[in-house]
Scaffold this active site. Structure first.
Site, PDB file in Angstrom:
ATOM      1  CB  CYS A 151       1.015   1.201   4.414  1.00  0.00           C
ATOM      2  SG  CYS A 151      -0.782   1.158   4.355  1.00  0.00           S
ATOM      3  CB  CYS A 167      -0.876  -0.051   1.249  1.00  0.00           C
ATOM      4  SG  CYS A 167      -1.445   1.516   1.887  1.00  0.00           S
TER       5      CYS A 167
HETATM    6  C1  LIG Z   1       4.991  -1.287   7.394  1.00  0.00           C
HETATM    7  C2  LIG Z   1       3.481  -1.332   7.409  1.00  0.00           C
HETATM    8  C3  LIG Z   1       2.779  -0.152   7.475  1.00  0.00           C
HETATM    9  C4  LIG Z   1       1.384  -0.168   7.505  1.00  0.00           C
HETATM   10  N1  LIG Z   1       0.708   1.008   7.531  1.00  0.00           N
HETATM   11  C5  LIG Z   1      -0.646   1.001   7.514  1.00  0.00           C
HETATM   12  C6  LIG Z   1      -1.387   2.225   7.470  1.00  0.00           C
HETATM   13  O1  LIG Z   1      -0.815   3.320   7.440  1.00  0.00           O
HETATM   14  N2  LIG Z   1      -2.746   2.150   7.427  1.00  0.00           N
HETATM   15  C7  LIG Z   1      -3.404   0.938   7.433  1.00  0.00           C
HETATM   16  O2  LIG Z   1      -4.634   0.930   7.413  1.00  0.00           O
HETATM   17  N3  LIG Z   1      -2.724  -0.230   7.486  1.00  0.00           N
HETATM   18  C8  LIG Z   1      -1.371  -0.231   7.520  1.00  0.00           C
HETATM   19  N4  LIG Z   1      -0.701  -1.413   7.555  1.00  0.00           N
HETATM   20  C9  LIG Z   1      -1.434  -2.654   7.773  1.00  0.00           C
HETATM   21  C10 LIG Z   1      -1.654  -2.885   9.294  1.00  0.00           C
HETATM   22  O3  LIG Z   1      -0.422  -2.786  10.001  1.00  0.00           O
HETATM   23  C11 LIG Z   1      -2.246  -4.253   9.613  1.00  0.00           C
HETATM   24  O4  LIG Z   1      -1.427  -5.242   9.051  1.00  0.00           O
HETATM   25  C12 LIG Z   1      -3.680  -4.423   9.123  1.00  0.00           C
HETATM   26  O5  LIG Z   1      -4.488  -3.438   9.708  1.00  0.00           O
HETATM   27  C13 LIG Z   1      -4.230  -5.810   9.519  1.00  0.00           C
HETATM   28  O6  LIG Z   1      -4.216  -5.906  10.933  1.00  0.00           O
HETATM   29  P1  LIG Z   1      -4.416  -7.230  11.749  1.00  0.00           P
HETATM   30  O7  LIG Z   1      -5.402  -6.903  12.831  1.00  0.00           O
HETATM   31  O8  LIG Z   1      -4.717  -8.353  10.842  1.00  0.00           O
HETATM   32  O9  LIG Z   1      -3.029  -7.530  12.489  1.00  0.00           O
HETATM   33  P2  LIG Z   1      -1.621  -6.951  12.168  1.00  0.00           P
HETATM   34  O10 LIG Z   1      -1.498  -5.564  12.714  1.00  0.00           O
HETATM   35  O11 LIG Z   1      -1.320  -7.162  10.725  1.00  0.00           O
HETATM   36  O12 LIG Z   1      -0.672  -7.882  13.057  1.00  0.00           O
HETATM   37  C14 LIG Z   1      -0.289  -9.200  12.626  1.00  0.00           C
HETATM   38  C15 LIG Z   1       0.077 -10.014  13.850  1.00  0.00           C
HETATM   39  O13 LIG Z   1       1.214  -9.440  14.480  1.00  0.00           O
HETATM   40  C16 LIG Z   1       1.091  -9.519  15.899  1.00  0.00           C
HETATM   41  N5  LIG Z   1       1.152  -8.158  16.428  1.00  0.00           N
HETATM   42  C17 LIG Z   1       0.292  -7.134  16.200  1.00  0.00           C
HETATM   43  N6  LIG Z   1       0.719  -6.007  16.788  1.00  0.00           N
HETATM   44  C18 LIG Z   1       1.859  -6.331  17.427  1.00  0.00           C
HETATM   45  C19 LIG Z   1       2.772  -5.592  18.229  1.00  0.00           C
HETATM   46  N7  LIG Z   1       2.613  -4.291  18.468  1.00  0.00           N
HETATM   47  N8  LIG Z   1       3.847  -6.235  18.743  1.00  0.00           N
HETATM   48  C20 LIG Z   1       4.050  -7.550  18.501  1.00  0.00           C
HETATM   49  N9  LIG Z   1       3.226  -8.297  17.745  1.00  0.00           N
HETATM   50  C21 LIG Z   1       2.151  -7.697  17.207  1.00  0.00           C
HETATM   51  C22 LIG Z   1      -0.226 -10.172  16.190  1.00  0.00           C
HETATM   52  O14 LIG Z   1       0.024 -11.527  16.458  1.00  0.00           O
HETATM   53  C23 LIG Z   1      -1.009 -10.004  14.923  1.00  0.00           C
HETATM   54  O15 LIG Z   1      -1.912 -11.027  14.711  1.00  0.00           O
HETATM   55  C24 LIG Z   1       0.689  -1.415   7.487  1.00  0.00           C
HETATM   56  C25 LIG Z   1       1.410  -2.606   7.413  1.00  0.00           C
HETATM   57  C26 LIG Z   1       2.790  -2.587   7.363  1.00  0.00           C
HETATM   58  C27 LIG Z   1       3.559  -3.882   7.247  1.00  0.00           C
END
Ligand SMILES: Cc1cc2nc3c(=O)[nH]c(=O)nc-3n(C[C@H](O)[C@H](O)[C@H](O)COP(=O)(O)OP(=O)(O)OC[C@H]3O[C@@H](n4cnc5c(N)ncnc54)[C@H](O)[C@@H]3O)c2cc1C
Length: 450
Positions: free
Chosen positions: A344, A341
């Protein structure tokens, strides 16, 4: 734990009082820099052309409108950014491409050269705010997994435990970031040294992730209501229910704060006080930006020891591990190019550069302010602004949660006083049992006693 009256986070490693003081001083100052100055509110980077090291031919691009980035046309580029190449170290001039370059052995990330002419784009950070974009699913999961599994460390308290190499990828040879034999040796010889440093890397990444999650939840697009709003439920599932993630946000705040203290020290020592120039063509703007910047680092200096134990890489053994640590952080910076994205990726790259700049200032004692590239300084300040927002939203969401609980409890009391039929009261009671339990703890001030 989340209901602790007057205590937002459990902290052992950072001085949270200092962070609160800093927050109250800088909340209004930061926007002067990140929104009000051309130097800090724009960024130049290789957003579209850099190669992802994780997988080839990856076309998984986020098609959501929210992922799009508005880049600047030639005539929109602020003058200060046009002339920024003047500040590049002379060895870097005449560079034409905007690749991730490993410019110095001391860098903790790959930095896009601002002096380069091709591939890079200019963006207004203020006009492309970090917020919910809808980017999620297998792609994001794979990226976060590769960051944690390939580049974070397993830290064991058991000194006899072998294999503190970061993960199975390295062992199976599947990682695109292979360790050199020397680095391999360092990790096998030193399984139990530099644990603090390994933990630090894990914390930074987790804090970075939690901070992104906070921004998403603070600026969440509710498609049903067709409006931007705050999403408490999501914040709880992503951040709020995990005390360690909140701690890591505070750890990152402290780390960046400490880097600002380092800059303040250098400015104090420097006779001319001007290793930085923020707008050489316009003295008034230059001065205004410099004043705000100096005030920020001056405020940081007022609490100069925010990380309680910040003696990283102090002994000889852990020194050997430093290059491996640096390599891991650099590899993480390259993974940012895999983010599917655009918006992001922009904020991911910027914030990793911000943390890498803080690490360079803190862990490489000879790093001078004048050695930093403009993009590193801009990234550092904007990353500090981002983490400052995360701290702010932690308090907001915690307060909101407490208020919700109080309302639920009040509803229960009202139901009781209206003498609703016993069965209804009982089922209501069963539903709200959890909240009521917390409310009682809260009233009795039990968490504080714990
Ligand atoms: C570099 C990057 C930047 C991004 N920027 C954006 C953005 O600006 N806007 C947007 O809407 N989305 C962004 N995303 C996507 C967002 O971070 C999530 O991946 C998405 O919202 C899906 O979230 P999720 O609830 O599936 O878990 P995710 O946030 O994807 O987490 C995946 C897994 O990691 C573990 N986890 C989660 N948080 C933590 C933590 N703090 N410490 C340790 N482990 C953890 C958990 O086990 C979780 O199930 C970004 C992704 C990346 C890789």
């Amino acid at each position: 734990y989340l209901l602790l009256p007057n205590v937002a986070v459990r902290q052992t490693e950072v001085d949270t009082d200092a962070i609160h003081r800093m927050q109250s001083r800088v909340r209004t100052l930061l926007p002067v820099l990140t929104e009000g100055s051309d130097y800090f509110s724009y960024y130049k980077l290789n957003l579209y052309q850099a190669e992802c090291p994780l997988w080839e031919n990856d076309n998984a691009m986020c098609s959501s409108q929210g992922c799009a980035v508005d880049t600047l046309e030639e005539n929109e580029i602020p003058n200060v950014w046009k002339s920024l190449s003047d500040f590049e170290p002379s060895s870097k001039k005449n560079q034409t491409r905007c690749n991730w370059e490993h410019n110095s052995q001391l860098d903790y990330c790959y930095v896009d050269e601002v002096s380069s002419k091709q591939d890079c784009v200019y963006v207004s950070l203020a006009k492309n705010p970090e917020r919910f974009t809808g980017y999620s699913g297998d792609h994001t999961a794979a990226i976060w997994r590769s960051i944690y599994e390939q580049n974070c460390f397993v830290v064991s308290d058991d000194e006899n435990t072998e294999g503190l190499k970061s993960n199975a990828f390295y062992k199976s040879g599947m990682s695109p970031f292979q360790l050199s034999p020397e680095e391999d040796d360092v990790l096998s010889i030193l399984p139990s040294v530099a644990c603090e440093e390994k933990r630090m890397l894990n914390k930074i990444i987790s804090g970075f992730h939690a901070s992104i999650s906070s921004h998403i939840c603070e600026n969440y697009y509710d498609a049903d209501q067709n409006r931007w709003t705050k999403n408490l439920e999501w914040w709880l599932t992503k951040v709020g229910n995990y005390p360690d993630r909140i701690e890591n946000i505070f750890f990152n705040y402290a780390l960046l704060h400490q880097a600002l203290v380092q800059i303040a020290d250098q400015l104090e020592k420097s006779e001319s006080n001007i290793p930085l120039s923020f707008c050489p063509d316009n003295q008034a703007i230059d001065e205004r930006t410099r004043n705000a910047f100096e005030l920020l680092v001056f405020y940081a200096k007022q609490d100069s020891k925010v990380i309680v134990s910040s003696n990283f890489f102090a002994d000889e053994e852990s020194q050997k591990f430093k290059e491996t640590f640096r390599k891991h952080f650099r590899d993480i910076s390259r993974i940012m190019d895999c983010v599917g994205c655009d918006k992001c990726r922009l904020w991911g790259k910027l914030q990793i550069t911000g943390y890498a700049t803080a690490l360079k200032l803190l862990l490489e004692p000879n790093t001078q302010l004048s050695d930093l590239r403009p993009s590193e300084i801009v990234a550092l300040i904007n990353t500090f602004d981002r983490i400052s927002h995360s701290v702010q939203s932690t308090f907001w969401f915690q307060l909101r949660r407490r208020a919700d609980l109080s309302v639920k409890f009040l509803q229960f009391l009202i139901a009781l006083s209206f003498k609703a039929p016993t069965r209804e009261i009982l089922s209501f009671f069963a539903e709200q049992l959890w909240y009521i339990f917390y409310a009682i703890l809260y009233i009795c001030n039990v968490p504080r006693l714990i």
